[in-house]
Design a protein around this motif. Structure first.
Motif, PDB file in Angstrom:
ATOM      1  N   ASP A 269       0.801  -1.219   0.000  1.00 32.90           N
ATOM      2  CA  ASP A 269       0.000   0.000   0.000  1.00 32.90           C
ATOM      3  C   ASP A 269       0.836   1.272   0.000  1.00 32.90           C
ATOM      4  N   VAL A 270       2.151   1.182  -0.290  1.00 36.49           N
ATOM      5  CA  VAL A 270       3.015   2.361  -0.360  1.00 36.49           C
ATOM      6  C   VAL A 270       3.818   2.284  -1.648  1.00 36.49           C
ATOM      7  N   THR A 271       3.744   3.330  -2.466  1.00 38.70           N
ATOM      8  CA  THR A 271       4.520   3.391  -3.700  1.00 38.70           C
ATOM      9  C   THR A 271       5.167   4.768  -3.817  1.00 38.70           C
ATOM     10  N   ILE A 272       6.146   4.869  -4.725  1.00 40.77           N
ATOM     11  CA  ILE A 272       6.881   6.112  -4.958  1.00 40.77           C
ATOM     12  C   ILE A 272       6.774   6.463  -6.432  1.00 40.77           C
ATOM     13  N   CYS A 273       6.547   7.745  -6.728  1.00 41.17           N
ATOM     14  CA  CYS A 273       6.536   8.160  -8.130  1.00 41.17           C
ATOM     15  C   CYS A 273       7.158   9.539  -8.274  1.00 41.17           C
ATOM     16  N   ASP A 274       7.505   9.864  -9.495  1.00 38.01           N
ATOM     17  CA  ASP A 274       8.102  11.145  -9.840  1.00 38.01           C
ATOM     18  C   ASP A 274       7.000  12.202  -9.890  1.00 38.01           C
ATOM     19  N   CYS A 275       7.234  13.338  -9.268  1.00 34.70           N
ATOM     20  CA  CYS A 275       6.242  14.425  -9.302  1.00 34.70           C
ATOM     21  C   CYS A 275       6.213  15.137 -10.650  1.00 34.70           C
ATOM     22  N   ALA A 276       7.299  15.043 -11.400  1.00 32.59           N
ATOM     23  CA  ALA A 276       7.403  15.788 -12.657  1.00 32.59           C
ATOM     24  C   ALA A 276       6.658  15.082 -13.782  1.00 32.59           C
ATOM     25  N   GLU A 277       6.173  15.850 -14.708  1.00 33.52           N
ATOM     26  CA  GLU A 277       5.591  15.311 -15.923  1.00 33.52           C
ATOM     27  C   GLU A 277       6.709  14.873 -16.858  1.00 33.52           C
ATOM     28  N   GLY A 278       6.520  13.756 -17.548  1.00 30.98           N
ATOM     29  CA  GLY A 278       7.502  13.343 -18.538  1.00 30.98           C
ATOM     30  C   GLY A 278       7.407  14.195 -19.793  1.00 30.98           C
ATOM     31  N   ASP A 279       8.485  14.222 -20.572  1.00 27.92           N
ATOM     32  CA  ASP A 279       8.471  14.952 -21.843  1.00 27.92           C
ATOM     33  C   ASP A 279       7.545  14.251 -22.830  1.00 27.92           C
ATOM     34  N   LYS A 280       6.813  15.049 -23.580  1.00 27.25           N
ATOM     35  CA  LYS A 280       5.894  14.490 -24.561  1.00 27.25           C
ATOM     36  C   LYS A 280       6.674  14.021 -25.790  1.00 27.25           C
ATOM     37  N   PRO A 281       6.296  12.893 -26.389  1.00 26.85           N
ATOM     38  CA  PRO A 281       6.926  12.465 -27.639  1.00 26.85           C
ATOM     39  C   PRO A 281       6.738  13.515 -28.723  1.00 26.85           C
ATOM     40  N   LEU A 282       7.694  13.587 -29.630  1.00 30.36           N
ATOM     41  CA  LEU A 282       7.652  14.541 -30.730  1.00 30.36           C
ATOM     42  C   LEU A 282       7.240  13.829 -32.011  1.00 30.36           C
ATOM     43  N   GLU A 283       6.273  14.417 -32.697  1.00 29.40           N
ATOM     44  CA  GLU A 283       5.864  13.846 -33.976  1.00 29.40           C
ATOM     45  C   GLU A 283       6.832  14.327 -35.049  1.00 29.40           C
ATOM     46  N   ILE A 284       7.570  13.397 -35.634  1.00 34.93           N
ATOM     47  CA  ILE A 284       8.596  13.760 -36.612  1.00 34.93           C
ATOM     48  C   ILE A 284       8.139  13.530 -38.046  1.00 34.93           C
ATOM     49  N   ALA A 285       7.017  12.841 -38.220  1.00 37.74           N
ATOM     50  CA  ALA A 285       6.469  12.625 -39.557  1.00 37.74           C
ATOM     51  C   ALA A 285       4.961  12.479 -39.440  1.00 37.74           C
TER      52      ALA A 285
END
Length: 364
Positions: A269-285
């Motif tokens: 019942d205890v977990t750890i996560c990053d508070c920051a948002e991840g970078d969004k993928p970039l559409e290259i095509a």
């Protein structure tokens, strides 16, 4: 004028008329609220009209449906309109401002906790003393604080009309299907329901650590157990682009792992996560085929199920690993970024909480 359903009296406002729905009310074992038809023959209702109080709500189980494969049960959870209005005011929720994109991950967790129309349940049904296997479920919600034409599903209003539920209240209608124990329809002599709450994620304190050996102390919000987190290892890592090969998208690959221990060792019942948002993928095509689906699109990236595929465009993912060269060693993974993160990562504790004890009710 009071509107009465069974022995439950609604004081004050009479039921608001719901528009006519020309569909005939039919319930199929394999159907749902949106596509009710199925291969099986529609069944007639077994009227129950059972009512009880649980989890801070009034519940009505108006009917069950005996089908060839099993039994279908409808649950109706009642919520005061005043509670809904207070919730919407607290979070400034309007039809124009209800997208999850307007809130952080932590805010979304708290919104789910606060939402009086949201309660995930686990029903267990016993037929003649034998537990029935749950098959599938679905739910619809009616919110009396929103204009019908904007945000109330026709299916929800259809259910309310059929069961004559008061539309001055909010309702969550949950339908669950259960398989017959012996794969054939028996005589129903007794029917009992045990209902319990599914664990929900509660955001906890934030912390930063700099190097192995650093510690962070915190307490469980329910049990008040005091824990100490000790960092064993911090490591920056990079995913192989080959794992996310796509001609259309460029994905972030840099992340940080934190190996740690907890004392005392908790349950799950205890977990750890990053508070920051991840970078969004970039559409290259651009996508050349409008009907094509990209299996590694941002919307599904968080579903990648590999031990070292740990982040996503929408939220970081946490994987707990035990007995990794050390007893009770856990690993938390940060969000994915295009460049390595040089600053100390801000982590968040999350707790899986159950607020309400399970309870059993006799239906027949």
């Amino acid at each position: 004028m009071d509107k009465v359903v069974g022995d439950f009296s609604y004081e004050g406002v009479a039921a608001i008329p719901i528009g006519e729905d020309m569909r005939e009310w039919k319930v199929y074992f394999d159907g749902n609220f949106w596509e009710p038809s199925g291969k099986d023959r529609a069944r007639t209702e077994i009227r129950l009209d059972k009512q009880f109080e649980w989890a801070g709500h009034h519940w009505i189980i108006p009917a069950a449906y005996s089908c060839n494969k099993g039994l279908v049960l409808d649950f109706c959870m009642c919520t005061l309109a005043e509670d809904i209005r207070e919730f919407m005011k607290k979070w400034d929720l309007t039809p124009e401002n209800d997208s999850c994109l307007n809130f952080t991950q932590e805010q979304q967790l708290q919104i789910d906790l606060d939402n009086p129309l949201c309660l995930d349940i686990i029903p267990c049904l016993k037929l003649n003393g034998t537990t029935m296997q749950a098959s599938h479920s679905c739910s619809v919600v009616f919110n009396p604080c929103l204009p019908d034409e904007i945000n109330n599903e026709p299916e929800a209003k259809w259910v309310l009309k059929h069961y004559e539920l008061d539309t001055s209240y909010g309702w969550m209608i949950f339908r669950a299907a259960f398989l017959w124990p012996d794969k054939r329809r028996p005589a129903i002599k007794s029917l009992s329901l045990t209902i319990e709450q599914q664990p929900f994620r509660m955001p906890g304190p934030h912390f930063k650590i700099h190097s192995p050996g650093d510690q962070f102390a915190f307490s469980h919000p329910v049990s008040e157990t005091k824990y100490t987190l000790t960092v064993q290892k911090l490591e920056q890592q990079t995913l192989s682009q080959n794992r996310m090969d796509s001609d259309r998208w460029l994905y972030p690959t840099h992340f940080t792992t934190m190996s740690y221990t907890l004392s005392p060792e908790p349950d799950s019942d205890v977990t750890i996560c990053d508070c920051a948002e991840g970078d969004k993928p970039l559409e290259i095509a651009p996508c050349s085929d409008r009907y094509a689906t990209d299996s590694f699109s941002p919307e599904v990236q968080t579903d990648l199920a590999c031990i070292d595929i740990i982040g996503g465009a929408d939220e970081p993912t946490i994987i707990l690993c035990g007995n990794n060269n050390q007893a009770n060693l856990h690993v938390a993974y940060s969000a994915l970024h295009f460049k390595p993160v040089s600053d100390d990562i801000e982590w968040r504790i999350e707790f899986n909480i159950i607020r309400f004890s399970k309870k059993t009710f006799l239906l027949i």
